[in-house]
Design an enzyme around this catalytic site. Sequence first.
Site, PDB file in Angstrom:
ATOM      1  N   ASP A   1     -29.474  54.951 -96.909  1.00 52.88           N
ATOM      2  CA  ASP A   1     -30.122  53.980 -97.600  1.00 52.88           C
ATOM      3  C   ASP A   1     -30.807  52.998 -97.153  1.00 52.88           C
ATOM      4  OD1 ASP A   1     -31.222  53.154-100.215  1.00 52.88           O
ATOM      5  OD2 ASP A   1     -29.327  52.327-100.680  1.00 52.88           O
TER       6      ASP A   1
ATOM      7  N   ASP B   1     -26.908  59.433-105.987  1.00 56.99           N
ATOM      8  CA  ASP B   1     -26.616  59.525-104.701  1.00 56.99           C
ATOM      9  C   ASP B   1     -25.196  60.299-104.272  1.00 56.99           C
ATOM     10  OD1 ASP B   1     -27.823  56.976-102.744  1.00 56.99           O
ATOM     11  OD2 ASP B   1     -27.550  56.184-103.811  1.00 56.99           O
TER      12      ASP B   1
ATOM     13  N   ASP C   1     -25.025  54.247-102.657  1.00 57.56           N
ATOM     14  CA  ASP C   1     -24.390  53.295-103.129  1.00 57.56           C
ATOM     15  C   ASP C   1     -24.322  53.381-105.325  1.00 57.56           C
ATOM     16  OD1 ASP C   1     -26.904  52.433-104.139  1.00 57.56           O
ATOM     17  OD2 ASP C   1     -26.494  50.085-103.325  1.00 57.56           O
TER      18      ASP C   1
END
Length: 904
Positions: free
Chosen positions: A325, A633, A629
């Site tokens: 990310d 995800d 997070d």
Amino acid sequence: MDWHALSTEDCTQALQTDSRGLTQEQVRERLLHCGPNRLPSTQRRGPLRRFLRQFHNILLYVMLVASLITALLGHWVDTGVLLMAVLVNALIGFIQEGKAESALDAIRAMLSPHATVLRDGVRQEVDAAQLVPGDRVLLASGDRVPADLRLMSVKELRVDESALTGESLACAKSTAAVAGDAALGDRVGMAYSGTLVVYGQAQGMVVATGRATELGRINQMLSDVHSLSTPLLRQVEHFGRMLALVILGMAALTFMLGTWWRGHAVADMFMMVVALTASAIPEGLPAIMTVTLALGVQRMARRNAIVRRLPAVEALGAVTVICSDKTGTLTRNEMTVQRVLCADQAFEVTGVGYAPLGQCQQHGQPVPVEHYPALVMAVRAGVLCNDAHLHHEAGAWSVVGDPTEGALLVLGHKTGCTQAVGEAAWPRLDSIPFESQHRFMATLHRGVDGRHWTFAKGAPERMLQMCSHQQTGAGAQPLDLEHWQRQQTYLAAQGMRLLALACKSMPTATQHLTLHDMESGFTLLALVGIIDPPREEARQAVRDCHRAGIRVKMITGDHAETARAIGAQLGIGLGKSAMTGAEVALADDATLQRLVMDVDVFARASPEHKLRLVQALQHQGQVVAMTGDGVNDAPALKRADVGVAMGRKGTDAAKEASSMVLADDNFATIAAAVHEGRAVYDNLKKFLLFMLPTNGGESLVIIAAILLGLVQPLMPAQVLWINMVTSSALGLALAFEPAEPGLMARPPRPPSEPLLSGFFVWRVLMIATLMMAGSLGIFLWELQAGTRVEVARTMVVNAIVVAEMFYLINSRFILASVLHWQGLTGNRFVLLSLVVCLPLQWAFTHHPAMQAIFGSADLTAHEWAKVLGVGLLVFLGAELEKAILRHSTRLQRWVGLKKIASSA
């Protein structure tokens, strides 16, 4: 249905409701039809079934076979020890699986327990599970959205959708319809279940509940995703199957040769084959694997990587691709002003994050801000037209409020215009808050000279419509629209978020601002370029990963231009274009599998996109680590070979679906964990290279004795003493072996690489042959000299154990020599294990109780010297083989060492 593409009137018609909300009768009917607004719970396996499943493991089968053999031999203590080891391994797996299954519970917990609705025109609070499509829900700051809503009216509404979209900033909402194919983060007219209202108020109509919501869709994806086994577990399973077949085949062949060819009695041969099988089974392997992985967990925890599933320790060492990310992992998650462009001057701003350390520069040189009136006024506008607050507590700076506004306050601190000083000198009289319809914020102030001023900030295209002039060093000049449009393009190409700052002199009598005041007459002060800057340590970590042969890919919910610019600063996707979520959605699986290795930056990615990208990489044979997070995800984290969740800003759902949690949310920690994972795998290889020759040497001794028609040189109990007590105790020291130099300069090992390579087979056979030759040679020598068979057997056991002790030192380095001080003494646990093993072996040989149990006998000093000679034979033979291999490329290729010769 694409509710985000419909107007509010069309939604009202489709759901047959009105501004008074549903009637109680409608609610009852729809509740029966749609069911309660909660996520379905999957049928769980009961605790007993989950516990029994843990025994479905080839290593545990091997240990159970070993315990059966010891039970047949009547060695109940050994049987108990083996069964206890099996039980401990099963319990560890049972506990870990229980933790993993709570991932779905964490997602369900995100649903709001209560909601405020309009029913029959009356405002009331209801259980969120009772919401139905068509309900009118009222939202206020701090509320968690209870279902998927089509917004009907909004007032300065901003919603934190980061858990669903990955977007770092709260999303400003409106009632506008958008295109049917708009990405989740671009649907301004929708508020989704599980997201958080951070500012403003709104009324929305429920369009989806329970499993029909976006959150429900992700929950279903997570239920459908199956975790993959780690590379090590796949290798060990294959190795265990092969080893079991070899042992059974060897035992059967030896039994037939002994009975048919040598004419041994069936009962005697059965006991010899049992001893042979016991010698070949690596009883200590599961325990040593567990200890080695657990030590890796401890070392990773010291580096802020918390491992939730034990095999993930080693899987990190096999990673070939890291999908990360962007926000907060590769970047600081602290918006920072980096450029201020005035009409005739451009300034760079140094410093990153919320700490007000930095200055304005031109061409790398600091500038006196007070010499540039347009810059002074622009900074003042950013500080005063601002509702955020900058705090300094416990040595750390933080922002309360909008991060973009926080960046403007930090700029003010850097230039000497703090919020406290500005508000004291320029008190605020009135304001117009930001709303998505007009895309600006404005505040009215009384200046130090008594004049009134309006400061405004907002989207550049909107602010340009409000401005007629621009501020220069020579004063206000007519607005050069083309100049500012070029500047916009320049900053946007660098991935920056843009804000325009403007001011307007107001009549002194003005006490309130109206939208009419904002239509024209402003002077543009500056364009400000704001970015979430990359972590400095992340740049180095990306370089380390590239040096280690690991591809780093950035998958983010942010815009493509921002993602590409940040990626370029980090060294990710240089010279390559970014791929958007819409393009991923259009690609079929075969096309995506081809493209995924060529693209390193993916933007506007949804949960499905992330999951498909991970699957496409795995289909290409890659071992994938995925960071995340948000709830969005979780499916990809679960599917990845190693799912890595953020400890600080990660949701519970992401943490529960992951194999590892980063306590500091830092990408550099992943690189450190990869280093530890490689070290763990190295140590497991070293243990195998230490243990298997010992088993092989014992087996060869027994086979040779059978084929030569000799008396049995090793009894089953003596074999178990070697395997369980000395071999395992000595081998355990290799779990503490420090990482070898150059570990991160190696390419990742191929996922298909077998646990036993050609080189491993060669090393095992060579050391096993040396052990067999030395120990069997002593046995024959002693029998020839008329020594009692009990003494000869004791010498064989001690010869193998002493050879193990010497070979343990050899095993510290796979190819490098240990004939130096660091090699001989660098691992204090090796020395400690030798110190522990010596008295154990002395007791085995000389203590009466041990002699009664194992059939051992006292040895003389001369006999001990012969035993020592066998150990030296193995030690020197191993060092000679290493030296020859290090200097002979032809031999390296012959033993299959080409890929690891340079690094071992």
